[in-house]
Design an enzyme around this catalytic site. Structure first.
Site, PDB file in Angstrom:
ATOM      1  N   LEU A  33       0.976  -1.187   0.131  1.00 25.76           N
ATOM      2  CA  LEU A  33       0.174   0.118  -0.006  1.00 25.76           C
ATOM      3  C   LEU A  33       0.869   1.194   0.140  1.00 25.76           C
ATOM      4  O   LEU A  33       0.403   2.170   0.398  1.00 25.76           O
ATOM      5  CB  LEU A  33      -1.167   0.122   1.127  1.00 25.76           C
ATOM      6  N   ASP A  51       5.389  -6.368   2.387  1.00 30.00           N
ATOM      7  CA  ASP A  51       6.299  -5.631   1.579  1.00 30.00           C
ATOM      8  C   ASP A  51       7.258  -6.943   0.994  1.00 30.00           C
ATOM      9  O   ASP A  51       7.857  -7.456   1.829  1.00 30.00           O
ATOM     10  CB  ASP A  51       7.226  -4.799   2.148  1.00 30.00           C
ATOM     11  N   ALA A  74       3.455  -5.848  -8.288  1.00 34.22           N
ATOM     12  CA  ALA A  74       4.154  -4.819  -7.387  1.00 34.22           C
ATOM     13  C   ALA A  74       5.570  -4.338  -7.777  1.00 34.22           C
ATOM     14  O   ALA A  74       6.553  -5.118  -7.875  1.00 34.22           O
ATOM     15  CB  ALA A  74       4.159  -5.365  -6.005  1.00 34.22           C
ATOM     16  N   ALA A  75       5.648  -3.239  -8.214  1.00 36.98           N
ATOM     17  CA  ALA A  75       7.034  -2.593  -8.706  1.00 36.98           C
ATOM     18  C   ALA A  75       6.618  -0.956  -8.629  1.00 36.98           C
ATOM     19  O   ALA A  75       5.677  -0.432  -8.688  1.00 36.98           O
ATOM     20  CB  ALA A  75       7.355  -3.111  -9.945  1.00 36.98           C
ATOM     21  N   THR A 117       7.333  -4.649 -19.137  1.00 38.51           N
ATOM     22  CA  THR A 117       7.406  -3.335 -19.865  1.00 38.51           C
ATOM     23  C   THR A 117       8.295  -3.402 -21.325  1.00 38.51           C
ATOM     24  O   THR A 117       8.985  -3.877 -21.527  1.00 38.51           O
ATOM     25  CB  THR A 117       7.882  -2.098 -19.319  1.00 38.51           C
ATOM     26  N   TYR A 141      14.729   1.504 -14.779  1.00 37.38           N
ATOM     27  CA  TYR A 141      13.011   1.109 -14.605  1.00 37.38           C
ATOM     28  C   TYR A 141      13.101  -0.396 -15.547  1.00 37.38           C
ATOM     29  O   TYR A 141      12.881  -1.409 -15.245  1.00 37.38           O
ATOM     30  CB  TYR A 141      12.128   1.876 -14.949  1.00 37.38           C
ATOM     31  N   PHE A 169       3.007  -1.671 -23.300  1.00 38.37           N
ATOM     32  CA  PHE A 169       2.910  -0.111 -23.643  1.00 38.37           C
ATOM     33  C   PHE A 169       2.354   0.517 -22.882  1.00 38.37           C
ATOM     34  O   PHE A 169       2.362   0.191 -21.552  1.00 38.37           O
ATOM     35  CB  PHE A 169       2.751  -0.407 -25.197  1.00 38.37           C
ATOM     36  N   GLY A 278      15.728   9.741 -20.478  1.00 39.77           N
ATOM     37  CA  GLY A 278      15.392   8.241 -20.542  1.00 39.77           C
ATOM     38  C   GLY A 278      14.132   7.895 -21.576  1.00 39.77           C
ATOM     39  O   GLY A 278      14.051   6.799 -21.618  1.00 39.77           O
ATOM     40  N   ASP A 279      13.632   8.799 -22.076  1.00 43.75           N
ATOM     41  CA  ASP A 279      12.331   8.992 -22.792  1.00 43.75           C
ATOM     42  C   ASP A 279      12.754   8.578 -24.257  1.00 43.75           C
ATOM     43  O   ASP A 279      13.730   9.316 -25.127  1.00 43.75           O
ATOM     44  CB  ASP A 279      11.553  10.101 -22.991  1.00 43.75           C
TER      45      ASP A 279
HETATM   46  N1  UDP Z   1       4.837  13.510 -21.204  1.00 44.26           N
HETATM   47  C1  UDP Z   1       4.884  14.865 -21.404  1.00 44.26           C
HETATM   48  N2  UDP Z   1       4.114  15.658 -20.344  1.00 44.26           N
HETATM   49  C2  UDP Z   1       3.760  14.942 -19.353  1.00 44.26           C
HETATM   50  C3  UDP Z   1       3.816  13.511 -19.029  1.00 44.26           C
HETATM   51  C4  UDP Z   1       4.486  12.839 -20.114  1.00 44.26           C
HETATM   52  O1  UDP Z   1       5.107  15.230 -22.367  1.00 44.26           O
HETATM   53  O2  UDP Z   1       3.168  15.669 -18.301  1.00 44.26           O
HETATM   54  C5  UDP Z   1       5.425  12.705 -22.165  1.00 44.26           C
HETATM   55  C6  UDP Z   1       6.363  11.783 -21.827  1.00 44.26           C
HETATM   56  O3  UDP Z   1       7.763  12.564 -21.914  1.00 44.26           O
HETATM   57  C7  UDP Z   1       6.411  10.531 -22.882  1.00 44.26           C
HETATM   58  C8  UDP Z   1       4.804  10.503 -23.102  1.00 44.26           C
HETATM   59  O4  UDP Z   1       4.475  11.956 -22.818  1.00 44.26           O
HETATM   60  O5  UDP Z   1       7.014  10.740 -24.296  1.00 44.26           O
HETATM   61  C9  UDP Z   1       4.075   9.526 -22.164  1.00 44.26           C
HETATM   62  O6  UDP Z   1       4.644   9.557 -20.997  1.00 44.26           O
HETATM   63  P1  UDP Z   1       4.193   8.710 -19.659  1.00 44.26           P
HETATM   64  O7  UDP Z   1       4.963   9.077 -18.495  1.00 44.26           O
HETATM   65  O8  UDP Z   1       2.597   8.776 -19.826  1.00 44.26           O
HETATM   66  O9  UDP Z   1       4.636   7.049 -20.087  1.00 44.26           O
HETATM   67  P2  UDP Z   1       5.994   6.425 -20.331  1.00 44.26           P
HETATM   68  O10 UDP Z   1       5.869   6.346 -21.863  1.00 44.26           O
HETATM   69  O11 UDP Z   1       7.077   7.284 -19.917  1.00 44.26           O
HETATM   70  O12 UDP Z   1       5.799   5.255 -19.509  1.00 44.26           O
END
Ligand code: UDP
Length: 324
Positions: A33, A51, A74-75, A117, A141, A169, A278-279
Site C-alpha cells: 500500500l 512488502d 508490485a513494482a 514493459t 526501470y 506499452f 530516458g524517454d
Molecule cells: N509526457 C509529457 N508531459 C507529461 C507527461 C508525459 O510530455 O506531463 C510525455 C513523456 O515524455 C512521454 C509520453 O508523454 O513521451 C508518455 O509519458 P508517460 O509518463 O505517460 O508514459 P511512459 O511512456 O514514460 O511510460
C-alpha cells in the site's frame, strides 16, 4: 482458480483484480500500500499487507494461500525516478521480485504472469516492435524489469517455473470503479486531464525536437481493461515467454492533448519543457503474437474511448481515491 496478485492496489493491478473477481476467481492481493490505495483493492479480494523487500511475509502468504498462479505487478514504474535513483529500482523491483520467486519455489507454485514493459527494449531499431527485438533498456526501470525476466527464464530452465512476460506499452483509461491515481502523477493522460479539471494551468510537453512527425514522443496507449484481459487469457493458457501488449497504433504527445481537448471540451494549454531523461522517441507495439497465441484483441483500441473512460473516472474522482 486461486490467484495471488502482488500490487493489486495499484493502477493495473486493481483493474486486473476486478476482472479476475468478475470471472469468479478467488483472489488474494499482496501489497504494501506504499504507492497504491486500499480503496483500489476490489472488496471481493482478500488483502494481505506486506512488502516484498522482506522475504518472510510473501513466503508466509504463499505458503498459506498456495495459489494456482501468481500475477506480479508490485513494482516502482517511473522512468524519470529510476534515472535519479537506480538503486531504489533494483532494490524494490529486482530484490522484491527475487523474494517472490523464492517464495513460489518453496511452495511449489509454478505459474506467474509478470508485469513487464516495452521499456525493456530501449530505443528500438524497427517499428512496430515485436518480441524478437533485442532488449537494451535505456533506463534503470526497464533494466530492473529485464533482470527479473532473466531470473525467471533461468528459474524456468532449472526449476520448472512457468513465466509469462507481458510487456506493456502505455496503460490508460479506467473502469467505472478503478482508475489511475499516482502521487506525484507523471503520466501524460491523467496530467492532461488535471488541466481540464482546473487542477493545473498547463501540461508540460517534454521535448518537441524528437525525430517524429510533430517532434513530440510517440506512444501506444492501451485501454486498461484490454491490458487486464490479457492477464486472464495468459492464466488460462499453457504458454510461457514474452508477449507485447499494445494496439499497434502510436500517438504523439500533441495528438493525445488534441484528443483530450475534443473529449473534454476544454482548451488545455501546453507549455514546452525540456526532454525527460530516458524517454525513447517512439514506442509502438507489434502485438500479433498476443493475438495469435493468446487470442487477445483490444476491444477499445480507439484513443478517444480510452480518454473518455479516463475522463469519466477523473470527473467522478477529482481527488483520486482520497474522496472514495
Ligand atoms: N509526457 C509529457 N508531459 C507529461 C507527461 C508525459 O510530455 O506531463 C510525455 C513523456 O515524455 C512521454 C509520453 O508523454 O513521451 C508518455 O509519458 P508517460 O509518463 O505517460 O508514459 P511512459 O511512456 O514514460 O511510460
Amino acid at each position: 482458480m486461486k490467484i495471488l496478485v502482488t500490487g493489486g492496489s495499484g493502477y493495473i493491478g486493481s483493474v486486473t483484480t476486478e476482472l479476475l473477481c468478475d470471472d469468479g476467481h478467488q483472489v488474494t492481493v499482496f501489497d504494501n500500500l506504499e504507492r497504491g490505495h486500499r480503496e483500489a483493492v476490489d472488496p471481493r479480494a482478500r488483502l494481505v499487507v506486506g512488502d516484498l523487500r522482506d522475504p518472510r511475509p510473501i513466503r508466509e502468504a504463499m505458503h498459506q494461500v498456495r495459489p494456482d498462479a501468481v500475477v506480479h505487478f508490485a513494482a516502482y514504474a517511473l522512468v524519470g525516478e529510476s534515472m535519479r535513483d537506480p538503486l531504489l529500482y533494483f532494490h524494490n523491483n529486482l530484490t522484491g521480485g527475487l523474494h517472490l520467486l523464492d517464495a513460489m519455489r518453496r511452495s511449489g507454485v509454478r505459474k506467474i504472469i509478470f508485469s513487464s514493459t516495452c521499456a525493456t527494449y530501449g530505443q528500438p531499431e524497427s517499428m512496430p516492435m515485436t518480441e524478437a527485438l533485442p532488449q537494451r533498456p535505456t533506463n534503470p526501470y526497464g533494466e530492473s524489469k529485464l533482470m527479473l525476466e532473466t531470473a525467471m527464464r533461468w528459474e524456468q530452465e532449472r526449476h520448472g517455473l512457468e513465466p509469462v512476460f507481458l510487456r506493456y506499452f502505455n496503460a490508460a483509461g479506467a473502469t467505472e470503479q478503478f482508475g489511475e491515481d499516482h502521487d506525484p502523477e507523471t503520466h501524460l493522460i491523467p496530467n492532461v486531464l488535471k488541466v481540464a479539471l482546473g487542477q493545473a494551468d498547463a501540461v508540460p510537453v517534454f521535448g518537441d525536437d524528437y525525430d517524429t512527425p510533430d517532434g513530440t514522443c510517440i506512444r501506444d496507449y492501451i485501454h486498461i481493461v484490454d491490458l487486464a484481459r490479457a492477464h486472464i487469457l495468459a492464466l488460462e493458457k499453457q504458454e510461457t515467454g514474452p508477449f507485447n501488449l499494445g494496439t499497434g497504433t502510436g500517438f504523439s504527445v500533441q495528438e493525445v492533448v488534441a484528443t483530450c481537448r475534443r473529449v473534454t471540451g476544454h482548451e488545455i494549454p501546453v507549455v514546452l519543457s525540456p526532454r525527460r531523461p530516458g524517454d525513447p522517441a517512439c514506442l509502438v507495439a507489434g502485438a500479433e503474437k498476443a493475438r495469435d497465441i493468446l487470442g487477445w484483441r483490444p476491444r477499445h483500441p480507439d484513443l478517444a474511448t480510452i480518454v473518455q473512460h479516463a475522463w469519466d473516472w477523473h470527473r467522478a474522482h477529482p481527488h483520486g481515491y482520497r474522496m472514495a
